[in-house]
Each structure stands twice: as C-alpha cells, then as structure tokens.
Design an enzyme around this catalytic site. Structure first.
Site, PDB file in Angstrom:
ATOM      1  N   LYS A  16     -15.513   0.748  -2.089  1.00 46.02           N
ATOM      2  CA  LYS A  16     -15.480   1.390  -0.732  1.00 46.02           C
ATOM      3  C   LYS A  16     -14.685   2.489  -1.329  1.00 46.02           C
ATOM      4  CE  LYS A  16     -12.534   1.829   3.099  1.00 46.02           C
ATOM      5  NZ  LYS A  16     -12.383   3.309   2.679  1.00 46.02           N
TER       6      LYS A  16
ATOM      7  N   GLU B 199      -1.993   0.444  -7.140  1.00 42.44           N
ATOM      8  CA  GLU B 199      -1.395   1.604  -7.542  1.00 42.44           C
ATOM      9  C   GLU B 199      -1.238   2.373  -6.247  1.00 42.44           C
ATOM     10  OE1 GLU B 199      -0.180   2.214 -10.308  1.00 42.44           O
ATOM     11  OE2 GLU B 199      -1.290   0.427 -11.293  1.00 42.44           O
TER      12      GLU B 199
ATOM     13  N   CYS C 116      -0.510  11.012  -7.560  1.00 42.41           N
ATOM     14  CA  CYS C 116       0.556  10.294  -7.403  1.00 42.41           C
ATOM     15  C   CYS C 116       1.433  10.328  -8.434  1.00 42.41           C
ATOM     16  CB  CYS C 116      -0.028   8.856  -7.210  1.00 42.41           C
ATOM     17  SG  CYS C 116      -1.027   8.431  -8.701  1.00 42.41           S
TER      18      CYS C 116
ATOM     19  N   GLU D 123       7.246  10.880  -0.427  1.00 38.84           N
ATOM     20  CA  GLU D 123       6.223  11.246  -1.202  1.00 38.84           C
ATOM     21  C   GLU D 123       5.523  12.513  -0.407  1.00 38.84           C
ATOM     22  OE1 GLU D 123       2.605   9.981  -3.950  1.00 38.84           O
ATOM     23  OE2 GLU D 123       2.909   8.915  -2.231  1.00 38.84           O
TER      24      GLU D 123
END
Length: 479
Positions: A172, A247, A281, A379
């Site tokens: 997906k 992750e 990231c 973030e």
C-alpha cells in the site's frame, strides 16, 4: 495516467472515490487520477498473496534472485521515465529522483545476490551423531506500507528483501505516490514475477491501511511514516502477535565543533537540511555549534544559502523543488510563520519568481529559541533548520540527545578523539562524522532509537532478520 491495483496478476481499477493529482511545481498541470480502493481489495490481495506464497517459497533462492535481477534490469531501462513521473507527482528535484531510482536498481541487485548466500549455520551438539543447524524460513504474507517522500527507493528496500526471503507482499503506497507506484508495478509485470507474489492496493490509510494492519491475515507489517501512525500500527500488530517494523520521525542534529573544516562542512549542512525540500526523516533540522565559531558559521551559511535555488522539480538547475502537496505546504508554512514570529532569521534563500504557481517554500535557518521550543523539538519535515549554540563538546552532545527521536546525527571535527566519543555518546541509530545526517548506504542497516523506530533495521543484511524466522533443526543420524 490512472492509478490501478495489481492483485493476483490482474489489473483492477477501483470504482469508488478518486482524486486528481496536480504537479506541485505547477498547480495548473494535471499529472493523473488516483482511484481509491475499499476494504474488499485488501482481502482479495490477501487471498492472492497467500495462495502464491506456497509456490514462491518453494523456489530456490537462486530462482527468486534471478527474478529480482530481472526487476532491476527493467527498472534501469525505464529509470528516466519513472524519475520524471515521480518528480511531477511529488515534487522531488529530478537529479535527486534519478539518484533514487538508481538506488532502487542497486537494492534489487543486492538482494538478488542473497539468494545464493548462506541462510543458516551449523551448531555443535552435546549429543553424539547429531547434526544441528539453523536456517531462515519465510514469514508468509507481508504488508508493506510506504511514504511519498521516497516513492521508489523505500518500497524497493522493503519489497526486495521480503521477496528474496520467500514471502509474498501486499503493498500500500502513500496517496501522493500512487501514480509512481502503479508505474513501478507495471514495470515489474514485464518480468517473470509470478502472479500474486507482489500485490498493489491503492487506498487511503484510514480505510485500506487499517484493514491491512488490523484485519487482514498478514504475518508481518513494515511501515514507514509518521510516529503517530507507526505507534498505532505497533499496538495493532502486538495485539495480533505478528511481526512489525516501524520507521518514523526524526529531529536530526549536525554538531559543528570549533576545529571543523567549514569550507567542507557548510555545503554538507545545506544538503542535509534542504535537499528534497527537507522532506526526509534523516534531514538535518538542528545545527548545534560551538560558541567559538558560531558567528563565523552563521555568516558562512548566510552566504552559501544564496545558491539553494528553489525551482520546478524537472529543472536540473534547481537545488530543491516544492514540497509535495497542499497539506504539506500548509503544515510547513505554519512552522515558517512560527519561526518568523518567535525566532531570529540567520539565512534564507532568494525569493522565487512565480512561487504562487507551486508549493514552493524558501529554505530558512533561524536562531534565538531555546532547546525546548517547538522548532527544536517537533519534526517540521520541510526546509527549515534551527541553530543552537553550545559551550563545548559535552554540551553539544547533550543538546543533540535532547529529543524524543533518535534516527540520525552527525559531527563535524578534525579531532579523532571527539569523533569516537560522538559515535559512542550520540543517541541515534545512525551516527556519522564529517558527513550529512541524511542518507545511509543501501548495504548498511537503516533505523533509529527512541521514537524513531521499532528498533529493527531495514536494508543490508539486517533486513533479512525481519523478513524471516530462524528454524533450529536437529537430526540424530546414528543410534
């Protein structure tokens, strides 16, 4: 272009909701249409994958590896076409996107080679006339959920090790990478990959993603995305006692000591912070500097940032393209507004003519906020970095570790002792010296500590540990 599902060797266009994809570099340009699946497609893919896994797992590793080599060759042959599509769909600068596709080719070839390598070991027995050994066995059906920021490399670094270990896959992709995913699946159908071994299901996370992680009879889930979603997936998988790999986020620091070579460090800092429009990231979002050179580095960054030209993703001269979507533009713009009001500007790239035609955000470095400020702790996932001053090495490492994340960190120094101390003391899964925080070579384990990761590792040999189970075998061959 139209998105499609690839289930059990057949192309299926969902009949439900759809959305038009526009080029984030040029909002008047339509790239294609994404058709969203419902839950029924998940269960159809599950059935196809389960049936295909019986034969796929019985193939030799060499036979599976040969198919991965074929996948690498067809991807390489269509590399520029796929890179251009991905750049138009999610905005990554074309040079970077070509590099990402090349990484996908390398990953497929790397894992293809694993088909002929050792998959176990002989273990001494305390008994006589006993052969005792271990071997890797596949998990079964693996769900792979991938993000939009690396629409080619991340899917491949999950799918390739899963396949070589004998698993079948339900993939997906992120909504903003669905056209690229469809084309990638189309390319793979040009190989001898058996029907049902790789299944693509396009859909929204709240429907397709939830069905895949909480209801479908899968044996493992590998996810890359936000920390909030990753933690929900971890809870669901733990409750079902299936393997999971998440992750998630990062708030990565680059520490610059007073003895650093600034001529070399400055371009590396800018690349780590602003390539891919900061949508990694592993991007550098905190620059921690010893006070003795703080002002000098700030001036160097002010001068160097003028070369970070924002432009259309397909412009080879652009340093970075737009952010990926309207949602991403809105989120990052809120942090830019916060920085403008609550921090002091260190440096910003030149204004962009025609910026209103796309989701463009100028790279920005700010200072003047404390270590607990949202700009330092949250973030952003955009081209915004914060400078912090440190008295010495010890305070710099303390600031580096002052985060709930622990993905990547780097140090700039000429001192070997400081380098080794940093590699020991920095609380991150990937630590580097005189290199940017962003990126790690494909043959090396990728993953983080704290809230950045579920503590497994992707890529390299470590990926094989996740996508397989170890079976201990013993036979007494003489009585």
């Amino acid at each position: 272009m139209q998105s499609k599902n690839w289930i059990g060797g057949e192309w299926i266009t969902p009949a439900g909701d759809e959305a038009t994809v526009v080029n984030p570099s040029r909002l008047t340009e339509e790239v294609g249409v994404v058709h969203f699946s419902d839950r029924s497609h998940v269960f159809a893919a599950e059935q196809a994958a389960r049936e295909a896994q019986k034969k796929w797992s019985q193939l030799t590793g060499a036979a599976r590896g040969e198919i991965l080599y074929q996948m690498a060759s067809v991807l390489e042959a269509h590399a520029d076409e796929l890179a251009r599509l991905a750049s138009r769909e999610m905005g990554k600068q074309i040079g970077e996107m070509r590099g990402e596709v090349g990484r996908g080719v390398s990953l497929l070839r790397y894992y293809a080679g694993e088909g002929m390598r050792s998959n176990g070991s002989v273990i001494p027995s305390a008994d006589t006339n006993v052969l005792q050994y271990t071997r890797r066995v596949p998990l079964g059906v693996v769900a792979v959920i991938t993000p939009w920021n690396f629409p080619v490399a991340i899917p491949i670094w999950k799918i390739a090790p899963a396949l070589i270990c004998g698993n079948t896959v339900i993939w997906k992709p992120a909504e903003n990478g669905s056209l690229t995913a469809t084309r990638l699946a189309e390319l793979f159908t040009e190989t001898k990959l058996p029907a049902g071994v790789l299944n693509l299901v396009i859909g929204r996370g709240r429907e397709v993603g939830t069905a895949l992680t909480e209801e479908a009879a899968v044996d493992a889930v590998s996810f890359t995305g936000s920390s909030a979603t990753g933690r929900q997936i971890a809870i669901a998988c733990a409750g079902r006692n299936i393997k999971y790999q998440t992750e998630m986020g990062g708030k990565n620091a680059a520490v610059v000591l007073a003895d650093a070579d600034l001529d070399k460090a400055v371009p590396i800092l800018l690349s780590g912070a602003f390539k891919s429009a900061g949508q990694k990231c592993t991007a550098t979002s905190r620059i921690i500097v010893e006070k003795a050179i703080y002002q000098q580095l700030a001036e160097r960054l002010q001068s160097a940032i003028s070369s970070c030209i924002v432009g259309e993703a397909l412009d080879p001269a652009a340093y970075l393209g737009p952010v990926a979507s309207a949602e991403q533009y809105e989120k990052v713009s809120k942090y830019v507004g916060m920085a403008t009001k609550q921090a002091a500007l260190v440096a910003q790239s030149p204004s962009l003519a025609g910026a209103e035609q796309g989701y463009f955000i100028r790279p920005m470095i700010v200072e003047g906020v404390n270590a607990s400020h949202a700009l330092v702790q949250e973030e952003v996932f955009g081209p915004l970095a914060v400078m912090l001053a440190a008295e010495d090495f010890s305070e710099a490492v303390e600031l580096c570790n002052q985060t709930v994340y622990g993905l990547s960190a780097s140090l700039f120094t000429r001192d070997l002792a400081s380098a080794h101390r940093f590699l020991d003391e920095a609380q991150a899964g990937m630590v580097r010296v005189n290199q940017e925080t962003a990126g790690v070579e494909y043959q090396s384990p990728f993953g983080g500590m704290k809230l950045s990761s579920s503590h497994t590792r992707e890529q390299g040999q470590a990926a094989l540990d996740f996508y397989s189970e170890v079976k201990t075998c013993a036979i007494k061959y003489a009585w």
